[in-house]
Motif scaffolding. Sequence first.
Motif, PDB file in Angstrom:
ATOM      1  N   UNK A 219       0.868  -1.182   0.000  1.00 46.04           N
ATOM      2  CA  UNK A 219       0.000   0.000   0.000  1.00 46.04           C
ATOM      3  C   UNK A 219       0.901   1.227   0.000  1.00 46.04           C
ATOM      4  N   UNK A 220       0.934   1.978  -1.086  1.00 47.23           N
ATOM      5  CA  UNK A 220       1.883   3.096  -1.175  1.00 47.23           C
ATOM      6  C   UNK A 220       1.704   4.146  -0.088  1.00 47.23           C
ATOM      7  N   UNK A 221       0.513   4.255   0.471  1.00 44.67           N
ATOM      8  CA  UNK A 221       0.253   5.283   1.478  1.00 44.67           C
ATOM      9  C   UNK A 221       0.851   4.932   2.840  1.00 44.67           C
ATOM     10  N   UNK A 222       1.331   3.697   2.982  1.00 43.04           N
ATOM     11  CA  UNK A 222       1.951   3.294   4.248  1.00 43.04           C
ATOM     12  C   UNK A 222       3.421   3.691   4.333  1.00 43.04           C
ATOM     13  N   UNK A 223       3.963   4.224   3.238  1.00 39.34           N
ATOM     14  CA  UNK A 223       5.409   4.485   3.188  1.00 39.34           C
ATOM     15  C   UNK A 223       5.654   5.887   2.654  1.00 39.34           C
ATOM     16  N   UNK A 224       6.787   6.462   3.021  1.00 43.45           N
ATOM     17  CA  UNK A 224       7.074   7.848   2.649  1.00 43.45           C
ATOM     18  C   UNK A 224       8.063   7.934   1.490  1.00 43.45           C
ATOM     19  N   UNK A 260       1.337  12.420  -3.587  1.00 45.56           N
ATOM     20  CA  UNK A 260       2.751  12.082  -3.430  1.00 45.56           C
ATOM     21  C   UNK A 260       3.718  13.176  -3.880  1.00 45.56           C
ATOM     22  N   UNK A 261       3.241  14.183  -4.584  1.00 44.56           N
ATOM     23  CA  UNK A 261       4.148  15.225  -5.055  1.00 44.56           C
ATOM     24  C   UNK A 261       4.018  16.530  -4.274  1.00 44.56           C
TER      25      UNK A 261
END
Length: 506
Positions: A219-224, A260-261
């Motif tokens: 899940x991309x939202x779990x990582x920075x 993300x940007x």
Amino acid sequence: MDTKSYGEFILGVYDALLVDCASHYPDQAKEFRRDFQRLSSAIDQHGLRFFLDTLPAFRKHFDQCLQKERLTSSGLIHFGADKKGGTIPRLFRGLILRVFDRNGLLRPSVDKRAIRLIRQLLGAVRKLRMTANARDRGNAVREFYRTDMEVRHGILDWTRSLSDQCTDQCSVAFSDHSTGSVIDQTSLFETTSSSVPTELLVTLQRVADLFSSQLGVFNPYDWKPRHGPGAVAGQRYGSYKYDFKNWPDRLESVFPVADFAYANSSLVEPLTRGELLSSGYYREIPAQLHAVPKTISKPRLIAAEPTSLQWCQQVVRDYLATRVSKTFIGGIIDFRRQDLNGELALRASRDRSHSTIDLSEASDRISCWHVERLFRRLPSLLDALQATRSAWIKQDICSKSPRLHKVRKYSTMGNATTFPVQSLLFGAMAVASVLYVRKLPVTYKSVRRLGKWQVRIFGDDIIIPKDASAVMVELLQALSLKVNSQKTFVSGSFRESCGVDAYDGD
């Protein structure tokens, strides 16, 4: 510093090194003075390449002779035999005779100090960074392209979402009677090599699936996201990296630009998609190939990734590193501690229980085909790898090679996911080789037992129990990977891994 100055500097280094050798072996001081005269003659005849290419080449040959416990002729200039029909070279003869006898056989009581001094003399300046000439840089680019054209195509279309295709492919499946599960037949590890047993390939696939089950859904939202230290493509050096000039459509499908940007949604520019399309914001930017100094005859080729892709690659890298460290896989692979590889290599040099295996062009030979099979149970991760991967590369190094090239390999050096992905691939292959040789089942318990002091992986540095090394080498070659025979050690008392060169426990 010009070539003459480099030559004077190198000779000065060797003068000091040979004085040190004479302090250890005073009775051979005259022999060491002759060695210095031979080196002076070699640099006059062959230039710096003798020290930067020839001496390191003999060092690799010497290491292999330690493994085979017999000195053979290298065929290298200035390393001819001192006597007709013999194998002992004139250069560094005094030290070499402390390791091998006149017949070329390893002495029963090897002088380990002599081994260290020989290897120091042969490799003292091998890492001196000098820019290769235009011809050698061009050759490196052409070899890069040739290798890429040999890479196997993936089954899936890496220009669009892979998770949808994974779902479609599952309609073609067969039952795995040993587990009762359904396996996607089109995404199995397989090879045309008749020497590799089908059972070994099935074991590899099950290990890969076990690894995926431990990593869990991405899940991309779990990582920075974050920026790496290297150069990027599409922006000038020193420019503000957080001002993203483009955000490709396939990146948007997994990593929405608004999330993300930008630090928060209020900073998002109120432009319509049509306006962004017309401005080229969603266009693909190729990675930029750079040649950086490695050796005098061959540069290292690294790709600078587009800023937006590199930013999101760090998200995937963070996910892989964190998840691996929290599972049994962390006992086999540790992305931050190469010293564990070195410690096991040192131990293996003493008890000969393990082999150290090294690969050539490792990242250049890992294809999308490999990655599909490694993570076939993780469509969410495959989508992220596809979204952040550069599909094109541009080069301005060689005018005789295409400027723009569509990449067939999974990724190049420069992509933040390359190192963890290749580590997981080689880790799965090493585990599968051991389980196959020892006739063990692919279970959480059996794989966990291989952690730390059985199998260790750091990038393409592989340490594996000796009983499984032959199968591992065969499996690597069957899957189109290239074993570096000069830096692979299976027998004898010499081992090398992650900067640790060890002989018989030293």
